[in-house]
Design a protein around this motif. Structure first.
Motif, PDB file in Angstrom:
ATOM      1  N   PRO A 177       0.824  -1.316  -0.019  1.00  0.00           N
ATOM      2  CA  PRO A 177       0.011  -0.025  -0.110  1.00  0.00           C
ATOM      3  C   PRO A 177       0.752   1.476  -0.094  1.00  0.00           C
ATOM      4  N   THR A 178       0.232   2.308  -0.739  1.00  0.00           N
ATOM      5  CA  THR A 178       0.896   3.649  -0.735  1.00  0.00           C
ATOM      6  C   THR A 178       0.275   4.638  -0.128  1.00  0.00           C
ATOM      7  N   LEU A 179       0.487   5.595   0.606  1.00  0.00           N
ATOM      8  CA  LEU A 179      -0.339   6.865   1.136  1.00  0.00           C
ATOM      9  C   LEU A 179      -0.681   7.500   0.052  1.00  0.00           C
ATOM     10  N   ARG A 180      -1.879   7.999   0.059  1.00  0.00           N
ATOM     11  CA  ARG A 180      -2.392   8.767  -0.707  1.00  0.00           C
ATOM     12  C   ARG A 180      -2.411  10.171  -0.319  1.00  0.00           C
ATOM     13  N   ALA A 181      -1.832  11.256  -0.976  1.00  0.00           N
ATOM     14  CA  ALA A 181      -1.643  12.702  -0.452  1.00  0.00           C
ATOM     15  C   ALA A 181      -2.964  13.350  -0.662  1.00  0.00           C
ATOM     16  N   GLY A 182      -3.223  14.316   0.387  1.00  0.00           N
ATOM     17  CA  GLY A 182      -4.201  15.054   0.245  1.00  0.00           C
ATOM     18  C   GLY A 182      -5.586  14.838   0.833  1.00  0.00           C
ATOM     19  N   ALA A 183      -5.702  13.500   1.423  1.00  0.00           N
ATOM     20  CA  ALA A 183      -6.808  13.033   2.074  1.00  0.00           C
ATOM     21  C   ALA A 183      -7.015  13.583   3.563  1.00  0.00           C
ATOM     22  N   ASN A 184      -8.149  13.551   3.927  1.00  0.00           N
ATOM     23  CA  ASN A 184      -8.438  14.050   5.494  1.00  0.00           C
ATOM     24  C   ASN A 184      -7.892  12.946   6.320  1.00  0.00           C
ATOM     25  N   LEU A 185      -8.286  11.847   6.059  1.00  0.00           N
ATOM     26  CA  LEU A 185      -7.759  10.620   7.008  1.00  0.00           C
ATOM     27  C   LEU A 185      -6.518  10.010   6.149  1.00  0.00           C
ATOM     28  N   PRO A 186      -5.776   9.260   7.132  1.00  0.00           N
ATOM     29  CA  PRO A 186      -4.828   8.593   6.594  1.00  0.00           C
ATOM     30  C   PRO A 186      -5.386   7.366   5.398  1.00  0.00           C
ATOM     31  N   THR A 187      -4.847   7.694   4.069  1.00  0.00           N
ATOM     32  CA  THR A 187      -5.875   6.917   2.989  1.00  0.00           C
ATOM     33  C   THR A 187      -4.675   6.124   2.103  1.00  0.00           C
ATOM     34  N   PHE A 188      -4.982   4.864   2.070  1.00  0.00           N
ATOM     35  CA  PHE A 188      -3.786   4.062   1.346  1.00  0.00           C
ATOM     36  C   PHE A 188      -4.375   3.292   0.124  1.00  0.00           C
ATOM     37  N   THR A 189      -3.512   3.298  -0.973  1.00  0.00           N
ATOM     38  CA  THR A 189      -4.004   2.749  -2.140  1.00  0.00           C
ATOM     39  C   THR A 189      -3.281   1.417  -2.390  1.00  0.00           C
ATOM     40  N   THR A 190      -3.726   0.331  -2.553  1.00  0.00           N
ATOM     41  CA  THR A 190      -2.935  -0.813  -2.897  1.00  0.00           C
ATOM     42  C   THR A 190      -3.400  -1.453  -4.398  1.00  0.00           C
ATOM     43  N   ARG A 191      -2.426  -1.703  -5.284  1.00  0.00           N
ATOM     44  CA  ARG A 191      -2.757  -2.369  -6.222  1.00  0.00           C
ATOM     45  C   ARG A 191      -3.061  -3.850  -6.078  1.00  0.00           C
ATOM     46  N   PHE A 192      -3.906  -4.637  -6.889  1.00  0.00           N
ATOM     47  CA  PHE A 192      -4.195  -5.778  -6.621  1.00  0.00           C
ATOM     48  C   PHE A 192      -4.055  -6.728  -8.048  1.00  0.00           C
ATOM     49  N   ARG A 193      -4.050  -7.923  -8.134  1.00  0.00           N
ATOM     50  CA  ARG A 193      -4.020  -8.596  -9.213  1.00  0.00           C
ATOM     51  C   ARG A 193      -5.197  -9.766  -8.856  1.00  0.00           C
ATOM     52  N   GLY A 194      -5.855  -9.828  -9.987  1.00  0.00           N
ATOM     53  CA  GLY A 194      -7.072 -10.703 -10.075  1.00  0.00           C
ATOM     54  C   GLY A 194      -8.473  -9.935  -9.837  1.00  0.00           C
ATOM     55  N   ALA A 195      -9.518 -10.698  -9.787  1.00  0.00           N
ATOM     56  CA  ALA A 195     -10.836 -10.163  -9.845  1.00  0.00           C
ATOM     57  C   ALA A 195     -11.477 -10.084  -8.391  1.00  0.00           C
ATOM     58  N   ILE A 196     -11.870  -8.965  -7.832  1.00  0.00           N
ATOM     59  CA  ILE A 196     -12.662  -8.830  -6.913  1.00  0.00           C
ATOM     60  C   ILE A 196     -14.054  -8.285  -6.873  1.00  0.00           C
ATOM     61  N   ASN A 197     -14.766  -9.428  -6.181  1.00  0.00           N
ATOM     62  CA  ASN A 197     -16.224  -9.406  -6.259  1.00  0.00           C
ATOM     63  C   ASN A 197     -16.948  -8.917  -5.071  1.00  0.00           C
ATOM     64  N   SER A 198     -18.166  -8.484  -5.189  1.00  0.00           N
ATOM     65  CA  SER A 198     -18.820  -7.866  -4.221  1.00  0.00           C
ATOM     66  C   SER A 198     -19.127  -9.169  -3.131  1.00  0.00           C
ATOM     67  N   GLY A 199     -19.008  -8.753  -1.831  1.00  0.00           N
ATOM     68  CA  GLY A 199     -18.952  -9.920  -0.832  1.00  0.00           C
ATOM     69  C   GLY A 199     -17.729 -10.556  -0.722  1.00  0.00           C
ATOM     70  N   ASP A 200     -16.753 -10.052  -1.104  1.00  0.00           N
ATOM     71  CA  ASP A 200     -15.203 -10.907  -0.823  1.00  0.00           C
ATOM     72  C   ASP A 200     -14.938 -10.300   0.527  1.00  0.00           C
ATOM     73  N   VAL A 201     -14.133 -10.998   1.037  1.00  0.00           N
ATOM     74  CA  VAL A 201     -13.728 -10.640   2.523  1.00  0.00           C
ATOM     75  C   VAL A 201     -12.017 -10.683   2.390  1.00  0.00           C
ATOM     76  N   PHE A 202     -11.331  -9.526   2.832  1.00  0.00           N
ATOM     77  CA  PHE A 202      -9.900  -9.670   2.868  1.00  0.00           C
ATOM     78  C   PHE A 202      -9.386  -9.416   4.225  1.00  0.00           C
ATOM     79  N   ASP A 203      -8.490 -10.130   4.699  1.00  0.00           N
ATOM     80  CA  ASP A 203      -8.098  -9.758   6.189  1.00  0.00           C
ATOM     81  C   ASP A 203      -7.063  -8.726   6.081  1.00  0.00           C
ATOM     82  N   TYR A 204      -7.035  -8.053   7.037  1.00  0.00           N
ATOM     83  CA  TYR A 204      -5.785  -6.959   7.062  1.00  0.00           C
ATOM     84  C   TYR A 204      -5.084  -6.845   8.295  1.00  0.00           C
ATOM     85  N   THR A 205      -3.961  -6.267   8.414  1.00  0.00           N
ATOM     86  CA  THR A 205      -3.272  -5.728   9.759  1.00  0.00           C
ATOM     87  C   THR A 205      -3.051  -4.198   9.327  1.00  0.00           C
TER      88      THR A 205
END
Length: 265
Positions: A222-250
């Motif tokens: 993930p990379t920090l997106r500048a100019g956002a009010n909250l800490p906002t991160f963008t992460t590129r992904f490979r594959g198809a994300i579908n509605s209802g998919d669940v992803f773990d995070y830390t």
């Protein structure tokens, strides 16, 4: 990371049995760059399963992976074999780090690490021990994929109290569960990119974010997106994300780390 095909290893430890109230452990399995063993608690959880821990010892300069390494590497996988059936173990991870090398960015550990496990309740019919399939990567300049079968032998466990402490410490070291005061939430998902906002207490700073794929999808650093009010991160992904998919995070902050799940709307 690259893999040496010739280094893929399989190993079996033959065991004896002991009274069922004793904790169980595998022997240490030595591989180039480190060693691995699994220890199992003698105490069942409320749902009848067993807590366990996988200890990974790493030689200086060697590393191993988190549950989603990123652009290179493979995640560790543990499963049990009992009564002719295979059941995935629940593998929990302490807070990792991001690394960068000639093969890309990836998430993992560069020190000895103990991963918390929850195993299917052992039946041990006819006195048979629990067999575990373990697959993981241990890396230096190249990555050695380790595929090993370990047997949890109560006769090997001569330090029950110490092993119970190791298992408890592995679970205590896990990131806390996310709370309304500290968590990630999805801001946007578009073509090949997921945007997440970090909700953290006042005065806390976000240090690192890790998002784990689900087998069909892998995420990059993930990379920090500048100019956002909250800490906002963008992460590129490979594959198809579908509605209802669940992803773990830390989510790692100066006030500690939390783990949770992102659900795609």
């Amino acid at each position: 990371m690259i893999f040496s095909r010739a280094a893929c290893l399989t190993f079996c430890i033959w065991t004896t049995t002991a009274p069922s109230l004793h904790a169980a452990s595998s022997d240490w399995y030595r591989v180039e760059g480190g060693a691995i063993r699994v220890i199992e608690s003698s105490v069942s959880t409320e749902d009848g399963r067993r807590r366990a821990a996988m200890e990974i010892r790493l030689d200086p300069g060697w590393k191993t992976y988190w549950q989603d390494p990123g652009s290179s590497g493979v995640p560790p996988v543990v499963s049990t074999i009992q009564d002719g059936s295979i059941a995935p173990a629940t593998l929990n991870f302490p807070t990792p780090r991001w690394f960068a090398d000639d093969y890309g960015s990836w998430a993992g550990y560069d020190h000895d690490v103990t991963m918390a496990l929850t195993l299917k309740a052992p039946s041990r019919l006819n006195g048979e021990p629990t067999r575990l399939n373990v697959f993981l990567g241990i890396c230096e300049a190249i990555c050695i994929p380790v595929q090993v079968e370990l047997l949890l032998d109560k006769g090997l466990n001569q330090a029950v109290a110490a092993d119970e402490q190791i298992i408890s410490a592995a679970f205590d070291a896990l990131p806390a569960q996310a709370t309304p005061a500290m968590h990630l939430r999805i801001d946007d998902v578009n073509e090949g990119e997921l945007v997440a906002e970090a909700i953290v207490p006042a005065g806390a700073a976000v240090m690192e974010i890790f998002v784990a794929g689900n087998g069909r999808v892998t995420f990059e650093t993930p990379t920090l997106r500048a100019g956002a009010n909250l800490p906002t991160f963008t992460t590129r992904f490979r594959g198809a994300i579908n509605s209802g998919d669940v992803f773990d995070y830390t989510l790692v902050t100066t006030e500690g780390a939390v783990r949770g799940q992102l659900q795609i709307p």
